[in-house]
Each structure stands twice: as C-alpha cells, then as structure tokens.
Enzyme design. Structure first.
Site, mmCIF file in Angstrom:
data_model
loop_
_atom_site.group_PDB
_atom_site.id
_atom_site.type_symbol
_atom_site.label_atom_id
_atom_site.label_comp_id
_atom_site.label_asym_id
_atom_site.label_seq_id
_atom_site.Cartn_x
_atom_site.Cartn_y
_atom_site.Cartn_z
ATOM 1 N N HIS A 102 -17.855 5.513 2.692
ATOM 2 C CA HIS A 102 -19.158 5.373 2.034
ATOM 3 C C HIS A 102 -20.180 6.350 2.611
ATOM 4 O O HIS A 102 -20.974 6.936 1.869
ATOM 5 C CB HIS A 102 -19.661 3.935 2.134
ATOM 6 C CG HIS A 102 -18.676 2.943 1.575
ATOM 7 N ND1 HIS A 102 -18.680 1.616 1.924
ATOM 8 C CD2 HIS A 102 -17.648 3.108 0.700
ATOM 9 C CE1 HIS A 102 -17.697 0.995 1.288
ATOM 10 N NE2 HIS A 102 -17.048 1.878 0.553
ATOM 11 N N HIS A 262 -17.932 1.473 -7.857
ATOM 12 C CA HIS A 262 -17.611 1.573 -6.436
ATOM 13 C C HIS A 262 -16.320 2.362 -6.226
ATOM 14 O O HIS A 262 -16.204 3.139 -5.275
ATOM 15 C CB HIS A 262 -17.495 0.199 -5.768
ATOM 16 C CG HIS A 262 -17.298 0.339 -4.294
ATOM 17 N ND1 HIS A 262 -18.340 0.569 -3.428
ATOM 18 C CD2 HIS A 262 -16.171 0.399 -3.547
ATOM 19 C CE1 HIS A 262 -17.870 0.738 -2.211
ATOM 20 N NE2 HIS A 262 -16.544 0.642 -2.249
ATOM 21 N N HIS A 289 -7.668 4.360 -1.638
ATOM 22 C CA HIS A 289 -7.777 5.324 -0.537
ATOM 23 C C HIS A 289 -6.461 6.058 -0.278
ATOM 24 O O HIS A 289 -6.457 7.251 0.004
ATOM 25 C CB HIS A 289 -8.225 4.609 0.727
ATOM 26 C CG HIS A 289 -9.538 3.910 0.579
ATOM 27 N ND1 HIS A 289 -10.680 4.560 0.150
ATOM 28 C CD2 HIS A 289 -9.898 2.620 0.788
ATOM 29 C CE1 HIS A 289 -11.686 3.698 0.122
ATOM 30 N NE2 HIS A 289 -11.238 2.525 0.485
HETATM 31 ZN ZN LIG Z 1 -15.431 1.516 -0.737
#
Ligand SMILES: [Zn+2]
Length: 325
Positions: A102, A262, A289
C-alpha cells in the site's frame, strides 16, 4: 545533499505531470521527512515508520532501524506473497519487511522515484487498510522535482502467468505511453460477488478512484489466519470483513465496488517493485500478490519482453539541443 539542485523553473506543471507517469528528465522525491506509528496487520506489533528524502537515483529503499539493514524495494527480493507482499535479503531470515504494497502504491502514484522508508519492526503499519494515509503523509511532507534522468519500462510483448485455480494476470504493449489496468474478481455468493474495473493509472486517477479502498478478508478466514499467527493486528478499523452476504464493519463500504478498487491498488503497489514506471496494459482475473510478482519476474527475465525508455537517452537529446542552440 547530493549535489543536485531542486528544479525551480524551466518546466511547467504539465511537464511534471507527464514525467510522473513515464520517462522524463525529472525525478521526484520528498521535500522533508515525516512519520507515523501504527499496528502491523500480521505481526500485531506497534511500529514507527519514517518517510525520508533519499539520494537521487537510489530508488525506494526500506531500512530496518532495529536491525541496521537496508532492503531495496525490488521485485527480485520478494520472499512471501501470501496475504501481503514481503521483501527480504537473501540468507537472512530476519531481514524482512512485510505489507509493503500500500505504501509502494502511494509512492508510485505520487510519482516518487527515490525515498527511504525507516521502520523499527518487520512490517509497514496497516493504518486504515488503504493507501490514503500514505498519500496524506506524502502530501504533508511535500515533493520536489530535480533535473535527473528517469527511465520507464515499456512492455514490448505480451506476458501471461496463471495458477491452477483459474486466476491469471498479463501485461501487454500499450499503443499509448501510459499504464492501463483492468482487474476483475469473483467471490461467488458473498457480498463481494463479481466486480471489474478498468482505469488509466495517473496521480489524479489513483487519488480519486483507488487510494481510499481498504483491504478485505472473509470472516471464515479470520480465525484460521489468527491460529496461524497471522492477522494479529487485524480489526474492523483496518480491514473490511465480509461474512457471506454481510459487511461486518459498522460503517459499511466506502464505495460499492471497494473490493476491486483495492485489488487494483495492490496491482499498482506490487508492480512498483519493477523500480521504474511501467508503460503497458495490465489485465488480471482474481490475481493477487503472488501472480503480480510472478508476472513482473516473467516480464523482466527476458529482455525481448521490454525495453528501457527515456532516462539517459533523453539527457543526450537535451544536451544536443543545448549545443545546437
Ligand atoms: Zn492490499
């Protein structure tokens, strides 16, 4: 000081905006230091973070002040991608920094090329679970542009990665010098459901469309994560928790499609580990990810997939123009 004077004239705001997305002759860094304290999502530890200006050309570097070690924000130093993106030094299991995605997204979106991020623990504080608090810190610290070459990575060939559960991600060439992303997710019969979003990523679009979207989890996973020693710092204050058709957070969602926003924020943060702005098109379906990092590794491992544009080559062009004048 590193010998580079701040750029105070000669380029207009339009040039700065253009330079913040791709190649150019300016590098941007923080004008001053700024810090915060907050809980780590997985460790549960209270951690101090300080964002500092860094020498031009150094890139983004994390510094574990408790260990006295630097860990550069590089895609080839990613060591863990379950639930968050974690980087670390080879042969030193303690030298790790987790939940970097982030703050990496906020720095990339703000066009920050060089910064030092000091932490006294193993994880970036989760704050409210989005990138908005990090953008706020960057805004408070201010930014400065300097005359220095900035290269970008242009995608030349389509690269695709996928897992065994139907999730996939790909990068392909973009006819325009920009980074465009399309992300779709499918969480079946939960309150998340199917969502998709396409966006050209810029400072303005990231701030407006993605920055405040919070991380999320399924209620059924919370107990399992806690038992595994993860999510120790997780709460309704820093994550959206979904229980079947219900959102458990008293305030509900910030936007109806906060979840896919997000996911796109995570893509921006994970791909920022390329070390330079990407010019291309990202498309992902249920990617996370792990696939984001595999995609970057697949792109950069074959030099036919990409080329470095701008940077030093642009400096030469400018030099020739000056000589000709
Ligand atoms: Zn995240």
């Amino acid at each position: 000081m590193d010998g580079f004077a701040p750029l105070t004239h000669g380029y207009g705001p339009q040039d700065f905006r253009a330079a913040s997305h791709g190649a150019g002759l300016t590098r941007r860094r923080l004008a001053s230091s700024i810090g915060c304290r907050g809980v780590g999502l997985h460790s549960g530890l209270t951690i101090s973070l300080t964002l500092k200006p860094a020498p031009l050309g150094s890139g983004i570097v994390f510094h574990r002040s408790d260990l006295g070690l630097d860990i550069p924000a590089r895609h080839d130093l990613v060591v863990e991608t379950r639930l968050c993106t974690q980087i670390g030094l080879p042969d030193n299991r303690a030298a790790r920094v987790g939940t970097i995605e982030h703050i990496m997204a906020a720095l990339a979106a703000a066009g920050i090329d060089d910064a030092r991020i000091e932490l006294d623990g193993p994880e970036v504080p989760i704050l409210d679970g989005s990138a908005a608090p990090f953008l706020f810190l960057i805004d408070c610290a201010g930014t400065v542009e300097h005359y220095a070459p900035r290269a970008a990575i242009e995608v030349l060939r389509r690269v695709r990665v996928e897992d065994s559960h139907g999730a996939w991600a790909e990068l392909s060439p973009n006819p325009e010098p920009a980074f465009d992303a399309t992300v779709s997710i499918d969480f079946g019969e939960t309150a998340i459901g199917r969502q998709s979003l396409s966006l050209r990523i810029s400072v303005e679009s990231f701030r407006r469309e993605l920055a405040d979207a919070r991380t999320f989890t399924l209620a059924e996973d919370v107990a399992r994560l806690r038992a595994a020693g993860l999510a120790q710092g997780g709460s309704l204050a820093n994550a959206v928790v979904v229980d079947g058709p219900m959102i458990l957070n008293p305030g509900g969602l910030r936007r109806p499609d906060e979840f896919v926003r997000h996911k796109m924020l995570d893509v921006v943060g994970d791909l920022a580990l390329a070390g330079a702005p990407l010019l291309g098109r990202f498309t992902g379906h249920r990617s996370g990810h792990a696939l984001n990092n595999q995609l970057l590794l697949a792109l950069l491992r074959d030099s036919r997939n990409w080329r470095s544009t701008g940077g030093a080559a642009l400096v030469e062009v400018e030099r020739e123009k000056l000589v000709a004048a």
